[in-house]
Design an enzyme around this catalytic site. Structure first.
Site, PDB file in Angstrom:
ATOM      1  N   GLU B 277       0.830  -1.198   0.000  1.00 16.60           N
ATOM      2  CA  GLU B 277       0.000   0.000   0.000  1.00 16.60           C
ATOM      3  C   GLU B 277       0.873   1.260   0.000  1.00 16.60           C
ATOM      4  O   GLU B 277       0.594   2.218  -0.712  1.00 16.60           O
ATOM      5  CB  GLU B 277      -0.935  -0.009   1.219  1.00 16.60           C
ATOM      6  CG  GLU B 277      -2.285   0.624   0.935  1.00 16.60           C
ATOM      7  CD  GLU B 277      -3.333   0.173   1.950  1.00 16.60           C
ATOM      8  OE1 GLU B 277      -4.439  -0.189   1.519  1.00 16.60           O
ATOM      9  OE2 GLU B 277      -3.047   0.177   3.161  1.00 16.60           O
ATOM     10  N   GLU B 280       2.148   1.694  -3.395  1.00 12.98           N
ATOM     11  CA  GLU B 280       1.097   2.227  -4.263  1.00 12.98           C
ATOM     12  C   GLU B 280       0.909   3.727  -4.026  1.00 12.98           C
ATOM     13  O   GLU B 280       0.751   4.506  -4.971  1.00 12.98           O
ATOM     14  CB  GLU B 280      -0.223   1.477  -4.011  1.00 12.98           C
ATOM     15  CG  GLU B 280      -1.332   1.848  -4.997  1.00 12.98           C
ATOM     16  CD  GLU B 280      -2.658   1.141  -4.711  1.00 12.98           C
ATOM     17  OE1 GLU B 280      -2.689   0.234  -3.853  1.00 12.98           O
ATOM     18  OE2 GLU B 280      -3.655   1.509  -5.354  1.00 12.98           O
ATOM     19  N   CYS B 297      -8.872  -2.409   3.197  1.00 17.29           N
ATOM     20  CA  CYS B 297      -8.802  -3.652   3.972  1.00 17.29           C
ATOM     21  C   CYS B 297     -10.096  -3.974   4.707  1.00 17.29           C
ATOM     22  O   CYS B 297     -10.199  -5.018   5.326  1.00 17.29           O
ATOM     23  CB  CYS B 297      -7.623  -3.657   4.927  1.00 17.29           C
ATOM     24  SG  CYS B 297      -7.183  -2.064   5.529  1.00 17.29           S
ATOM     25  N   SER B 317      -7.478   1.883  -2.919  1.00 23.17           N
ATOM     26  CA  SER B 317      -6.247   1.123  -3.145  1.00 23.17           C
ATOM     27  C   SER B 317      -6.598  -0.217  -3.783  1.00 23.17           C
ATOM     28  O   SER B 317      -7.621  -0.822  -3.458  1.00 23.17           O
ATOM     29  CB  SER B 317      -5.545   0.892  -1.808  1.00 23.17           C
ATOM     30  OG  SER B 317      -4.683  -0.221  -1.909  1.00 23.17           O
ATOM     31  N   LYS B 356     -16.211 -10.240   5.985  1.00 26.02           N
ATOM     32  CA  LYS B 356     -15.178 -11.073   5.375  1.00 26.02           C
ATOM     33  C   LYS B 356     -15.768 -12.381   4.854  1.00 26.02           C
ATOM     34  O   LYS B 356     -15.219 -13.007   3.965  1.00 26.02           O
ATOM     35  CB  LYS B 356     -14.051 -11.338   6.386  1.00 26.02           C
ATOM     36  CG  LYS B 356     -13.346 -10.052   6.795  1.00 26.02           C
ATOM     37  CD  LYS B 356     -11.847 -10.101   6.597  1.00 26.02           C
ATOM     38  CE  LYS B 356     -11.240  -8.748   6.286  1.00 26.02           C
ATOM     39  NZ  LYS B 356     -11.099  -7.848   7.424  1.00 26.02           N
ATOM     40  N   GLU B 359     -16.865 -11.295   1.597  1.00 28.89           N
ATOM     41  CA  GLU B 359     -15.700 -11.009   0.762  1.00 28.89           C
ATOM     42  C   GLU B 359     -15.083 -12.295   0.208  1.00 28.89           C
ATOM     43  O   GLU B 359     -14.701 -12.360  -0.959  1.00 28.89           O
ATOM     44  CB  GLU B 359     -14.651 -10.251   1.586  1.00 28.89           C
ATOM     45  CG  GLU B 359     -13.439  -9.810   0.786  1.00 28.89           C
ATOM     46  CD  GLU B 359     -12.310  -9.280   1.677  1.00 28.89           C
ATOM     47  OE1 GLU B 359     -12.185  -9.759   2.814  1.00 28.89           O
ATOM     48  OE2 GLU B 359     -11.569  -8.401   1.221  1.00 28.89           O
ATOM     49  N   GLU B 364     -13.676 -12.407  -7.824  1.00 28.23           N
ATOM     50  CA  GLU B 364     -12.376 -11.897  -8.269  1.00 28.23           C
ATOM     51  C   GLU B 364     -11.265 -12.172  -7.263  1.00 28.23           C
ATOM     52  O   GLU B 364     -10.096 -11.955  -7.559  1.00 28.23           O
ATOM     53  CB  GLU B 364     -12.459 -10.406  -8.621  1.00 28.23           C
ATOM     54  CG  GLU B 364     -12.803  -9.469  -7.483  1.00 28.23           C
ATOM     55  CD  GLU B 364     -14.303  -9.317  -7.265  1.00 28.23           C
ATOM     56  OE1 GLU B 364     -15.066 -10.198  -7.718  1.00 28.23           O
ATOM     57  OE2 GLU B 364     -14.714  -8.335  -6.631  1.00 28.23           O
ATOM     58  N   CYS B 501     -11.584  -2.928  13.700  1.00 29.75           N
ATOM     59  CA  CYS B 501     -11.847  -4.369  13.794  1.00 29.75           C
ATOM     60  C   CYS B 501     -12.067  -4.847  15.228  1.00 29.75           C
ATOM     61  O   CYS B 501     -12.768  -5.831  15.451  1.00 29.75           O
ATOM     62  CB  CYS B 501     -10.702  -5.156  13.199  1.00 29.75           C
ATOM     63  SG  CYS B 501     -10.290  -4.647  11.539  1.00 29.75           S
TER      64      CYS B 501
END
Ligand code: SF4
Ligand code: SF4
Ligand code: SF4
Ligand code: FES
Lengths: 183, 571
Positions: B277, B280, B297, B317, B356, B359, B364, B501
Site C-alpha cells: 500500500e 502504491e 482492507c 487502493s 469477510k 468477501e 475476483e 476491527c
C-alpha cells in the site's frame, strides 16, 4: 350503471393511468424540493393517487428524491393504513369487521374469501381481479354481515351466498375479457 | 446536585439520566433498547424505575435527574412492572433456547432468570415470520426479534446504510430489510454491526463451522488457519477473561487442538499490505493521482463505496485485504514451498468480521481456487473450542507457524481504527527518507476513539495530509469533498465498524464502549512490546519478496495481492 359497464370503465381508467404515468411522476417529483424528507408522506400520497398503489420502483425514486434510505420510506409507508403495495383488483371487496358484523359472523366471511381467493386481507389476486380489504364499520349494521364490492353493498351474507357471488363475478370477468378482445 | 437512590444520597450531574447515575453507583438496572452514545428512545420500558412525588414509573434511560429526586430502582412495584414486560416479550417469542445460538449469552434469557419468570403467564397469538438466510454473511430470524431497535439505529445512525428498518405496526410490526426483501438483495454492506448489537438470537452470522469441521476431518486436506489482529484481544472474553485480555498464545494452541494443521498470523500479511500500500501511495503521489488514496482492507467499507460512491472506486487502493493476500500466498508461495497441491489446501480465516464472509466468496478474489475457503468469527471460534471439549484456561501458550506467522507491531495495530495509517506512515517514512526509521514510532494523532482523526506529517520534503475514519457515518463528508475535488488529503484510512476491527461485527456480543476501549489498549500494548515495529523490518516478508514476489508492486505482486472492484446499484 351495470356491473359490466363499471368494469369497462375501470379498464379504461387503468389504461389511461398507464399512459399518463411517465408525465405524472415527473410532475410529482418536480413539485417537491429534493432532499426534504418532510414531504415524504405527501409524495407517497400523490404517487399512490396515480398508480392506485405504491410500486417498489416509485418508492425507490421517492427515497432518492428526499435522500433517505428506501427502508425508511417503506417503513413509513407500511405504518399507515392508507398505503397499498399492490395494485387494486377489478373487484375491491371490503369486508366489514365492525361489532355488529362480527357478531353476525363476518370473521368466517373473511376467512372464506381469503381461502377461496388464496390471498389475505390487503392483498390482490395475481390475475388482478380481486382485492380484499377490511374496514372497521361501513354503517350498514342492519344488514350485517355485509361486504361492499366496488361500493355496492351485499348484506345478510352466509358463506354459501358469498360463494355464489364470487362465482358470478368470476363469470363477468371472463365475459368482459371476451368483449375486450372483440374491440 | 444530590438525589436519593434506593435510600442512599448520591451526587449527580444536572441533565444526566437516572440510568447513568445508577450505573456509576453500582446499581444495576436492566436495559434492552438503550445504547450508550445514542440518544434514548425509551421504547422497551424494561429500565423502569419508581420516582417518588409524581409517584410514577419512568424509563430511567431517558429520564433526567433533578435536585432532591427520590428514586427506587428495585421496589416490589418496579420488579413487578419489569417482570410483566418480560412475560409479554416471552409470550410473543419462540422460546427456542435449547436450539438457539444465543443461549447462555442472551439478554432476554438472562432477564427471565433474573426476574424469576417460571410460568407462561400470557398466552396468545405469536408473530410468525420466515427466517432469511440468503445473505452470505448474516442470518435473520425475525420471530426472535424483540423490537428493541438497536440494529436499526446502528445501521442508520452509525453506518449510514439503512438497510433495515421497522415495518408495519402494532402486532404486525417487525424489523425488515427495505421492501421486506431478503438482506442480500438490498445494499447491506454485511458489516454485522446489527448482529453484534442485537440482544437476542434474531441476528447471527452465517455459520461456516460445518464446512470447517468437514475439512478438518478430511485427512487429505491441509487445513490452515490464519488469525486476524483483533481476535487475540477479544476471544478470551468468550471464556470469561477480563475485557481485552491478550490471549494470542492460547488462541494458537486452541486452533492446533481443534485440528488445524498450520496456524498462521494475518498480521504477517498486514505487514505485507503496508509494503504494497505504501508503494502504491508513493506511485500515486509521483504520478499525481488519483488521490486521496483510500484503504481497502475493510470489505464492508469497500462494498459501501461500490454501492454509494462508485465514481470514487479509482481512489480505492487496489490491495486485497490482508487475509485475502495471505490466502493467495498460501495457495501459491507456501504450497510450492512445502510441495502440496493448492487444491489440497483449505484456508480458514478467523476474523472479527462478518463482511469477510461475504468477501471470501467474491469471484475476483482467487484464481483457480478461492484465496480463502471459509471465514469464522471470534464467536464461532469460541463455539468450536467448546465443541472440541477444550478448557480454554488450561491451554498452553504457543507461537504461530513459520514463515507466514512472523509479524511486527505495525501489523498488530491493524486491529484498531487508525492503526493502518500509523503503520503506513512508519513505512512511508522509511521509503521517503531513503531508508531511515521514524524516531518515535507512536503516531498519536491516529490513536483514540474519535470517528475522524486527521493529521499532517512532513517526511523529508513531502508533506502528507492523512485521515483515519471509522463508522461509515463519518466518511460521507470526506467522500463528498473528494467528489467535489476539494479534498485536502493524500491518504485516508476507512474502517466500516466504529472503532475498527476490535469492534467488528464478528466479535463477542454485546458490543460495549468499555470492551472497545480495553481491546484497543491491548492492541497498542502488543505493538509496544513487539521486538520489531516496522512492517518493512519483517524478515519473512523480506524473504517472500526475494524468493517469490520480486519487488513491492511487481507484476507477480499485482497478480496475487491486488484486485479490482465493481460498481453496484445503490438499490
Ligand atoms: S433469542 Fe434468547 S430467549 Fe430467544 S430462543 Fe434464543 S436464547 Fe432463548
Ligand atoms: S450488516 Fe451492517 S449494513 Fe447490513 S443491516 Fe447490519 S448494520 Fe446494516
Ligand atoms: S433484530 Fe435484534 S437488535 Fe434488531 S430490533 Fe430485533 S432484537 Fe433488536
Ligand atoms: S432501556 Fe430504557 S426504555 Fe428501553
Amino acid at each position: 350503471m351495470s356491473n359490466r359497464e363499471k368494469l369497462l370503465e375501470i379498464d379504461r381508467h387503468n389504461k389511461r393511468n398507464i399512459m399518463q404515468t411517465q408525465d405524472n411522476t415527473q410532475r410529482i417529483f418536480r413539485t417537491y424540493p429534493s432532499g426534504d424528507a418532510s414531504c415524504l408522506i405527501d409524495m407517497l400520497q400523490e404517487v399512490q393517487e396515480h398508480f392506485g398503489y405504491l410500486p417498489d420502483l416509485e418508492m425507490q425514486k421517492v427515497a432518492r428524491h428526499v435522500d433517505i434510505p428506501v427502508s425508511r420510506v417503506y417503513g413509513v409507508a407500511t405504518f399507515y393504513n392508507q398505503f397499498r403495495f399492490q395494485p387494486l383488483g377489478k373487484f375491491v371487496i371490503k369486508v366489514c369487521r365492525g361489532t355488529a358484523c362480527h357478531v353476525k359472523g363476518s370473521f368466517s366471511i373473511l376467512t372464506t374469501l381469503e381461502s377461496e381467493l388464496g390471498i389475505k386481507a390487503g392483498q390482490t389476486t395475481k390475475d388482478l381481479l380481486f382485492t380484499i380489504e377490511t374496514v372497521a364499520c361501513i354503517g350498514a349494521c342492519s344488514i350485517a354481515p355485509v361486504i361492499a364490492v366496488n361500493d355496492e353493498f351485499h348484506g345478510g351474507l352466509t358463506t354459501k351466498s358469498l360463494q355464489k357471488l364470487l362465482k358470478s363475478w368470476q363469470r363477468q370477468c371472463t365475459e368482459s375479457e371476451v368483449s375486450d378482445e372483440c374491440v | 446536585m444530590n438525589i436519593t437512590l434506593n435510600g442512599q444520597t448520591c451526587w449527580a450531574k444536572p441533565g444526566e439520566t437516572v440510568l447513568n447515575v445508577a450505573r456509576r453507583e453500582g446499581v444495576n438496572i436492566p436495559t434492552l433498547c438503550h445504547m450508550s452514545n445514542f440518544s434514548p428512545t425509551g421504547s422497551c420500558r424494561i429500565c423502569t424505575v419508581e420516582v417518588e412525588n409524581g409517584n410514577s414509573l419512568v424509563p430511567s434511560c431517558a429520564y433526567p435527574v433533578y435536585e432532591n429526586m427520590v428514586v427506587r430502582t428495585n421496589s416490589p412495584r418496579v420488579r413487578r412492572a419489569r417482570k410483566t414486560i418480560i412475560e409479554l416479550l416471552v409470550a410473543n417469542h419462540p422460546q427456542d433456547c435449547l436450539f438457539c445460538v444465543r443461549s447462555g449469552n442472551c439478554e432476554l434469557q438472562k432477564l427471565t432468570q433474573e426476574y424469576g419468570v417460571r410460568t407462561h403467564r400470557y398466552q396468545g397469538e405469536r408473530r410468525r415470520a420466515r427466517i432469511d438466510i440468503a445473505s452470505p454473511a448474516i442470518e435473520r430470524d425475525p420471530e426472535k426479534c424483540i423490537l428493541c431497535g438497536r440494529c436499526v439505529r446502528i445501521c442508520h445512525e452509525s453506518q449510514q446504510v439503512g438497510a433495515i428498518d421497522f415495518v408495519h405496526r402494532g402486532f404486525k410490526s417487525s424489523v425488515a430489510p427495505a421492501l421486506e426483501r431478503s438482506l442480500n438483495t438490498v445494499p447491506c454492506i454485511d458489516c454485522g454491526q446489527c448482529v453484534v448489537n442485537c440482544p437476542v438470537g434474531a441476528l447471527t452470522e452465517k455459520s461456516h463451522q460445518k464446512q470447517v469441521w468437514e475439512a478438518i476431518n478430511n485427512t487429505d486436506m491441509l487445513v490452515v488457519a490464519q488469525v486476524a489482529p483483533a481476535i487475540r484481544v477479544a476471544l478470551g472474553e468468550e471464556f470469561g477473561t477480563d475485557d481485552g485480555a491478550v490471549v494470542t498464545g492460547k488462541t494458537v494452541s486452541a486452533l492446533r487442538r481443534i485440528g488445524f494443521d498450520r496456524v498462521f498470523d494475518t498480521n504477517f500479511s498486514a505487514d505485507l499490505t503496508i509494503i504494497e500500500e505504501a508503494t502504491e501511495l508513493m506511485h500515486r503521489l509521483e504520478k499525481g493521482g488519483p488521490t486521496p488514496m483510500l484503504t481497502s482492507c475493510s470489505p464492508g467499507w469497500v462494498k459501501y463505496l461500490e454501492h454509494y460512491y462508485p465514481d470514487l472506486l479509482n481512489n480505492l487502493s487496489s490491495c486485497k485485504s490482508p487475509h485475502e493476500m495471505q490466502g493467495a500466498l498460501l495457495k501459491t508461495y507456501y504450497a510450492k514451498k512445502i510441495g502440496v497441491d493448492p487444491s489440497q489446501i483449505y484456508v480458514v480465516s478467523v476474523m472479527p468480521c462478518t463482511a469477510k464472509k461475504y468477501e471470501a466468496q467474491r469471484p475476483e478474489l482467487g484464481g483457480e481456487y478461492p484465496d480463502v475457503d471459509a471465514v469464522i468469527t471470534t464467536r464461532e471460534l469460541a463455539r468450536m473450542i467448546r465443541a472440541a471439549g477444550i478448557d480454554f484456561h488450561k491451554l498452553p501458550n504457543q507461537g504461530f507457524d513459520d514463515p507466514l506467522g512472523e509479524s511486527t507491531g505495525a501489523g498488530a495495530i491493524f486491529g484498531a481504527a487508525g492503526g493502518v495509517m500509523e503503520a503506513a506512515i512508519r513505512t512511508a517514512h522509511y521509503y521517503l527518507t531513503g531508508g531511515t526509521d521514524m524516531k518515535s514510532l507512536t503516531f498519536s494523532p491516529m490513536r483514540g476513539l474519535e470517528g475522524v482523526k486527521q493529521a499532517e506529517v512532513t517526511i523529508g520534503e513531502q508533506t502528507l495530509r492523512v485521515a483515519a475514519v471509522s463508522g461509515l457515518t463519518n466518511v460521507k463528508a470526506l467522500l463528498d469533498d473528494i467528489r467535489a475535488g476539494i479534498s485536502p488529503f493524500h491518504f485516508i484510512e476507512v474502517m466500516a465498524c466504529p472503532g475498527g476491527c476490535v469492534n467488528g461485527g464478528g466479535q463477542p456480543q454485546p458490543a460495549t464502549p468499555e470492551k472497545l476501549l480495553k481491546r484497543t489498549e491491548s492492541i497498542y500494548q502488543i505493538d509496544r512490546e513487539s521486538p520489531r515495529r516496522n512492517s518493512h523490518r519483517n524478515e519473512s516478508v523480506q524473504q517472500l519478496y526475494t524468493e517469490f514476489l520480486g519487488e513491492p508492486g511487481s507484476h507477480c505482486a499485482h497478480e496475487l495481492l491486488h484486485t479490482h472492484y465493481v460498481e453496484r446499484d445503490e438499490f
